[in-house]
Design a protein around this motif. Structure first.
Motif, short mmCIF file in Angstrom:
data_model
loop_
_atom_site.label_atom_id
_atom_site.label_comp_id
_atom_site.label_asym_id
_atom_site.label_seq_id
_atom_site.Cartn_x
_atom_site.Cartn_y
_atom_site.Cartn_z
N LEU A 43 0.82 -1.22 0.00
CA LEU A 43 0.00 0.00 0.00
C LEU A 43 0.86 1.26 0.00
O LEU A 43 1.74 1.43 0.84
CB LEU A 43 -0.92 -0.01 1.23
CG LEU A 43 -1.88 1.17 1.38
CD1 LEU A 43 -2.90 1.16 0.23
CD2 LEU A 43 -2.60 1.10 2.73
N HIS A 44 0.57 2.14 -0.96
CA HIS A 44 1.18 3.47 -1.00
C HIS A 44 0.22 4.45 -0.34
O HIS A 44 -1.00 4.39 -0.59
CB HIS A 44 1.46 3.88 -2.45
CG HIS A 44 2.25 5.14 -2.58
ND1 HIS A 44 1.68 6.40 -2.44
CD2 HIS A 44 3.58 5.35 -2.83
CE1 HIS A 44 2.62 7.33 -2.61
NE2 HIS A 44 3.77 6.72 -2.85
N PRO A 45 0.69 5.36 0.52
CA PRO A 45 -0.21 6.28 1.24
C PRO A 45 -1.12 7.08 0.32
O PRO A 45 -2.25 7.41 0.70
CB PRO A 45 0.76 7.20 2.00
CG PRO A 45 2.01 6.42 2.14
CD PRO A 45 2.10 5.56 0.90
N GLU A 46 -0.68 7.39 -0.89
CA GLU A 46 -1.49 8.21 -1.79
C GLU A 46 -1.95 7.44 -3.03
O GLU A 46 -3.09 7.59 -3.47
CB GLU A 46 -0.69 9.44 -2.24
CG GLU A 46 -0.34 10.38 -1.08
CD GLU A 46 0.49 11.56 -1.54
OE1 GLU A 46 0.82 11.61 -2.76
OE2 GLU A 46 0.82 12.43 -0.71
N GLN A 47 -1.08 6.60 -3.59
CA GLN A 47 -1.42 5.89 -4.83
C GLN A 47 -2.24 4.64 -4.60
O GLN A 47 -2.76 4.04 -5.54
CB GLN A 47 -0.14 5.54 -5.58
CG GLN A 47 0.68 6.76 -5.99
CD GLN A 47 1.98 6.38 -6.68
OE1 GLN A 47 2.10 5.29 -7.25
NE2 GLN A 47 2.96 7.26 -6.62
N GLY A 48 -2.35 4.19 -3.35
CA GLY A 48 -3.17 3.03 -3.03
C GLY A 48 -2.45 1.71 -3.23
O GLY A 48 -1.22 1.64 -3.22
N LEU A 49 -3.25 0.64 -3.44
CA LEU A 49 -2.69 -0.71 -3.57
C LEU A 49 -1.88 -0.86 -4.85
O LEU A 49 -2.24 -0.31 -5.90
CB LEU A 49 -3.81 -1.75 -3.55
CG LEU A 49 -4.56 -1.96 -2.23
CD1 LEU A 49 -5.68 -2.97 -2.43
CD2 LEU A 49 -3.62 -2.43 -1.14
N LEU A 50 -0.82 -1.65 -4.77
CA LEU A 50 -0.01 -1.96 -5.94
C LEU A 50 -0.82 -2.75 -6.95
O LEU A 50 -0.81 -2.45 -8.15
CB LEU A 50 1.24 -2.73 -5.50
CG LEU A 50 2.18 -3.22 -6.60
CD1 LEU A 50 2.76 -2.04 -7.37
CD2 LEU A 50 3.28 -4.08 -6.00
N GLY A 51 -1.51 -3.80 -6.50
CA GLY A 51 -2.36 -4.60 -7.37
C GLY A 51 -1.59 -5.53 -8.29
O GLY A 51 -0.37 -5.46 -8.41
N GLU A 52 -2.33 -6.41 -8.98
CA GLU A 52 -1.71 -7.35 -9.91
C GLU A 52 -1.05 -6.62 -11.08
O GLU A 52 0.03 -7.02 -11.55
CB GLU A 52 -2.76 -8.33 -10.43
CG GLU A 52 -3.26 -9.31 -9.38
CD GLU A 52 -4.33 -10.23 -9.91
OE1 GLU A 52 -4.26 -11.44 -9.63
OE2 GLU A 52 -5.24 -9.74 -10.60
N GLU A 53 -1.70 -5.55 -11.54
CA GLU A 53 -1.14 -4.81 -12.67
C GLU A 53 0.19 -4.18 -12.30
O GLU A 53 1.14 -4.17 -13.12
CB GLU A 53 -2.13 -3.73 -13.14
CG GLU A 53 -3.39 -4.26 -13.81
CD GLU A 53 -4.36 -4.86 -12.81
OE1 GLU A 53 -4.19 -4.60 -11.60
OE2 GLU A 53 -5.28 -5.59 -13.23
N GLY A 54 0.31 -3.66 -11.08
CA GLY A 54 1.56 -3.07 -10.64
C GLY A 54 2.67 -4.10 -10.53
O GLY A 54 3.82 -3.84 -10.93
#
Length: 550
Positions: free
Chosen positions: A327-338
């Motif tokens: 989890l990034h404080p501003e960008q949110g979850l990394l996710g599968e795409e990340g």
């Protein structure tokens, strides 16, 4: 019982104090005429409160007070100095020596009783606190001992194998002391490797407990050469009976053949498995198609696998959701795409690189979940002690099964056939490949022969659900149909001839073959051809004969 130690060199003072205390209900009093006697009595009869004279021959009260305090290090012991002194310097000296209050001479019974009651409350609270602290220390010692025992068990049950260390690049990071993620690796009888990557519900010891039966059963299944489907069925059965209703295990079960380029994959709830080529281009994405282990009963459980063909130097990535949930404080979850972007564009070649990138992405914040990352670069397995095929003496045999309507409607139609063959000595090393061949041929006979389904329905990856819904409907409505499976074993040539025929209207083989590399359907027959020495389709698709070495 509240015991009071009275220390005074004057007999009359001790008598007066005893009388006053008895009159107010404090009947457990111990008397000492000097400091040495006081210390001896305090060791024999530990006091709850001390009335201590300041001026005494030999050891003064200022000398005795710290020694008395030392006899009760874990609990507050109130010391009230008996004194006729009233100068400020003397009172400060009493407090510095460990005194907690003063009783002035001549004694005032009301004030004496009030002070004793106040310090009694503090003493009792101190005793309760000391008892709780003692209990907590015992609990902590017991917990630490249990942790050492469990750590020892897990160290033996989940010890990483040499194969895992030699051929896989991996990283395991538990959120707590115990890991809910499981990574297991075992050699297969055919010269390849089995891999289990699992993530049990929750974190810590409770989730880690589920790993024990898996870690015990998985090596035995691998030793027998079970197929990925069979392993999935048996592990699901074990966890369904072992785990409570609110626990399950998302997992990927993978068999890699001896060349290191063919993967049989069952994915039940794990994040998307990704294969990239040497240039970084993503070649395959395998989303989860199944429910986790330990949720469904045998008749509900789906165990079909995905087969992936790769090239040497391609790289497979398998990971648990702890990575994608970075989890990034501003960008949110990394996710599968990340994760895939890092894998494809970042030139990542080690699990540690993922970990470092995740730390940067979190901006220094701790990970929120267990994290397991496994990378495999496609290359042949070279096991020094491996014999490619077992040359156990084997008698020739023929087997034949006829599958009617009831069998065709069963989810596990091939299992009984393979289980019986699994007991034939000499076929152990070919069991997994045999399961794959028979499964693909029988499914082709059912789907395209008896049910007259066309694989082009699966041309769009999103249409798989539609295809299987249609398949289920046609199976349910099936009034008649038959598939025959026969096998002939030639032990001298080490060949198995498998013949599968059906009562359907036949089909055009070209209709079930992929037209290009992008097609997500129709690769079953190609896989059978890759495994077997020869494959012949006759009688307008109603009969297929495959010959495989063992």
């Amino acid at each position: 019982m509240f015991r009071i130690l009275i220390v005074d060199d004057e007999v009359i003072n001790r008598a007066m104090l005893v009388q006053m205390l008895n009159d107010t209900g404090y009947v457990h009093c111990v008397e000492a005429e000097d400091g040495e006697k006081a210390l001896a009595l305090a060791e024999q009869y530990p006091p709850d409160l001390v009335l201590l004279d300041v001026v005494m021959p030999g050891m003064s009260g200022l000398d005795v007070a710290p020694k008395l305090k030392a006899l009760s290090p874990d609990c507050y012991l109130p010391i009230l100095f008996i004194t006729a002194l009233d100068d400020q310097e003397s009172l400060v000296a009493c407090l510095a020596a460990g005194g907690d209050d003063f009783v002035s001479k001549p004694f005032d019974r009301l004030i004496l009783t009030a002070k004793i009651k106040a310090h009694e409350r503090s003493r009792r609270m101190g005793l309760e606190l000391a008892e709780k602290n003692h209990s907590l220390r015992l609990v902590q010692q017991d917990v630490e001992r249990n942790h050492r025992i469990v750590e020892h068990i897990f160290a033996n049950a989940l010890d990483s194998s040499d194969t895992l260390n030699d051929y896989f690049n991996y990283y395991i990071q538990p959120e707590t002391q115990f890991n809910g993620d499981v990574l297991l690796c075992e050699k297969s009888p055919s010269g390849g490797v089995y891999l289990f990557v699992g993530d049990f519900t929750g974190h810590g010891l409770a989730s880690a407990i589920g790993a024990i039966p898996v870690a015990q059963a998985f090596p035995r299944m691998a030793e027998k050469g079970l197929s990925v489907s069979e392993i999935a069925i048996r592990l699901n059965r074990i966890l369904l009976s072992f785990l409570p209703a609110d626990m399950f295990c998302v997992a990927a079960i993978i068999e890699i053949d001896s060349s290191g380029t063919r993967f049989s994959i069952w994915n039940g709830g794990l994040p998307r498995i990704v294969l990239r080529d040497a240039t970084g281009k993503i070649q395959h994405r395998l989303d989860s198609r199944h429910m986790p282990l330990g949720v469904l009963s045998d008749n509900e459980f789906e165990h079909d696998v995905d087969i992936v063909e790769a090239n040497e130097d391609d790289m497979l990535l398998v990971y648990t959701d702890g990575l994608m949930e970075t989890l990034h404080p501003e960008q949110g979850l990394l996710g599968e795409e990340g994760v895939e972007q890092w894998f494809s564009e970042g030139g990542i070649n080690s699990a540690r690189q993922f970990v470092e990138l995740a730390k940067v992405y979190r901006l220094g914040q701790p990970a929120k979940d267990d994290m397991t990352i496994v990378l495999f670069r496609c290359e042949p397995f070279m096991f020094d002690n491996h014999v490619a095929r077992t040359h156990t003496a084997l008698l020739p045999f023929e087997l034949k099964f006829t599958l009617g309507k009831a069998h065709l409607q069963s989810q596990n139609v091939v299992d009984t056939f393979i289980q019986r063959l699994g007991h034939v000595e000499g076929l152990e090393s070919a069991r997994s490949e045999l399961y794959t061949v028979v499964t693909e041929l029988v499914n082709n006979a059912i789907d395209h022969g008896v049910l007259q389904l066309n694989s082009s329905l699966k041309k769009d990856p999103n249409a798989f659900e539609t295809y299987y819904a249609e398949r289920s409907a046609r199976i349910e409505a099936l009034e008649q149909g038959e598939v025959s499976v026969s096998m002939h074993c030639d032990p001298d040539l080490r060949l198995l001839t498998i013949k599968v025929s059906d009562s359907g209207a036949g089909y055009d083989v070209s209709q079930i073959a992929p037209s290009n590399d992008e097609d997500t359907f129709g690769r079953g027959l190609q896989l059978v051809q890759a495994i077997c020495e020869s494959v012949q389709v006759t009688d307008s698709g109603r009969c297929t004969v495959a010959t495989m070495a063992f």
